[in-house]
Design a protein around this motif. Structure first.
Motif, PDB file in Angstrom:
ATOM      1  N   LEU A 145       0.999  -1.339   0.416  1.00  0.00           N
ATOM      2  CA  LEU A 145      -0.164  -0.277  -0.273  1.00  0.00           C
ATOM      3  C   LEU A 145       0.806   1.873   0.168  1.00  0.00           C
ATOM      4  CD1 LEU A 145      -3.391   1.015   0.005  1.00  0.00           C
ATOM      5  CD2 LEU A 145      -2.770   1.222   2.538  1.00  0.00           C
ATOM      6  N   THR A 146       2.242   1.140   1.298  1.00  0.00           N
ATOM      7  CA  THR A 146       2.377   2.120   0.572  1.00  0.00           C
ATOM      8  C   THR A 146       3.887   3.094  -0.494  1.00  0.00           C
ATOM      9  OG1 THR A 146       2.954   1.718   3.288  1.00  0.00           O
ATOM     10  CG2 THR A 146       4.684   3.254   1.908  1.00  0.00           C
ATOM     11  N   SER A 147       3.900   1.771  -1.687  1.00  0.00           N
ATOM     12  CA  SER A 147       4.526   1.567  -2.604  1.00  0.00           C
ATOM     13  C   SER A 147       3.376   2.317  -3.511  1.00  0.00           C
ATOM     14  CB  SER A 147       4.785   0.112  -2.658  1.00  0.00           C
ATOM     15  OG  SER A 147       5.646   0.144  -3.757  1.00  0.00           O
ATOM     16  N   LEU A 148       2.536   1.898  -3.783  1.00  0.00           N
ATOM     17  CA  LEU A 148       1.224   2.090  -4.545  1.00  0.00           C
ATOM     18  C   LEU A 148       0.833   3.691  -4.313  1.00  0.00           C
ATOM     19  CD1 LEU A 148      -0.579   1.202  -6.308  1.00  0.00           C
ATOM     20  CD2 LEU A 148      -2.412   0.635  -4.221  1.00  0.00           C
ATOM     21  N   LYS A 149       0.679   4.061  -3.030  1.00  0.00           N
ATOM     22  CA  LYS A 149       0.266   5.019  -2.974  1.00  0.00           C
ATOM     23  C   LYS A 149       1.826   5.946  -3.250  1.00  0.00           C
ATOM     24  CE  LYS A 149      -2.270   5.555   1.318  1.00  0.00           C
ATOM     25  NZ  LYS A 149      -3.384   5.155   2.334  1.00  0.00           N
ATOM     26  N   ARG A 150       2.886   6.339  -2.757  1.00  0.00           N
ATOM     27  CA  ARG A 150       3.977   6.578  -3.402  1.00  0.00           C
ATOM     28  C   ARG A 150       4.408   7.151  -4.928  1.00  0.00           C
ATOM     29  NH1 ARG A 150       8.513   3.223  -2.698  1.00  0.00           N
ATOM     30  NH2 ARG A 150       8.059   3.347  -0.643  1.00  0.00           N
ATOM     31  N   ASN A 151       2.969   5.635  -5.720  1.00  0.00           N
ATOM     32  CA  ASN A 151       4.010   6.242  -7.031  1.00  0.00           C
ATOM     33  C   ASN A 151       2.349   6.403  -7.336  1.00  0.00           C
ATOM     34  OD1 ASN A 151       6.163   3.778  -7.152  1.00  0.00           O
ATOM     35  ND2 ASN A 151       5.069   2.191  -7.052  1.00  0.00           N
ATOM     36  N   THR A 152       1.383   6.771  -6.762  1.00  0.00           N
ATOM     37  CA  THR A 152       0.426   7.603  -7.922  1.00  0.00           C
ATOM     38  C   THR A 152       0.111   8.583  -6.966  1.00  0.00           C
ATOM     39  OG1 THR A 152      -1.126   5.764  -6.157  1.00  0.00           O
ATOM     40  CG2 THR A 152      -1.254   5.371  -7.955  1.00  0.00           C
ATOM     41  N   GLU A 153       0.302   9.051  -6.210  1.00  0.00           N
ATOM     42  CA  GLU A 153       0.589  10.237  -5.705  1.00  0.00           C
ATOM     43  C   GLU A 153       1.156  11.621  -6.629  1.00  0.00           C
ATOM     44  OE1 GLU A 153       1.838  10.928  -1.463  1.00  0.00           O
ATOM     45  OE2 GLU A 153       0.064   9.992  -1.942  1.00  0.00           O
TER      46      GLU A 153
END
Length: 164
Positions: A145-153
């Motif tokens: 989830l952290t990786s996903l948030k980092r990439n999409t923000e």
């Protein structure tokens, strides 16, 4: 020559379009073989399979009220059913199920289920306890989830974007 649905006739390719081929049946009658009816496999370009002037055997699928004749090369080919098509069900040997048959894929599904259960075991062969499994799942989920948030923000500008 009268055209009857279900009969096989020989014709000559008179024209090719991107959606099929026109076949001259004789007696000033022309029918269309749609690209999906040319071969059993996928046909990306009909020119790879047919050419103008080719002699083909076709099966008459339908004759419309307006005189349009739908043809199929695929259904005109004499196809003998393979052994697999003749016997789609297998009876498991040693299985006392009173003559009922099982699909082959049920056995494959059971094999996958067993391999999934085996992946939950340690190297010693002891089963992990529920708390350690849950803790591992939560950690892995949080990392994803952290990786996903980092990439999409940064891409969408969500939540103010990155301010480095």
């Amino acid at each position: 020559m009268s055209v009857e649905v279900g009969t096989k006739v020989t014709g000559k390719i008179s024209g090719i379009t991107n959606f099929g081929a026109f076949v001259d049946l004789g007696d000033k009658q022309t029918g269309l073989v749609h690209i999906s009816e040319v071969s059993d496999g996928f046909v990306k370009d009909i020119h790879d399979v047919l050419a103008v002037g080719d002699e083909v055997q076709v099966k008459i699928l339908s004759v419309g009220d307006d005189g349009k004749i739908a043809l199929s090369i695929r259904k005109a080919m004499a196809k003998k059913p393979s052994a697999k098509e003749q016997q789609p069900y297998k009876k498991h040997e040693g299985d006392n199920n009173n003559g009922r048959f099982h699909h082959e894929h049920n056995r494959n599904r059971d094999d996958k289920r067993h391999s999934f259960n085996n992946s939950k075991r340690n190297n010693d062969g002891k089963k992990k306890d529920f708390d350690s499994l849950l803790a591992g799942f939560l950690k892995e989920s949080e990392d994803r989830l952290t990786s996903l948030k980092r990439n999409t923000e940064g891409k969408r500008g969500g939540r103010g974007g990155r301010r480095s």
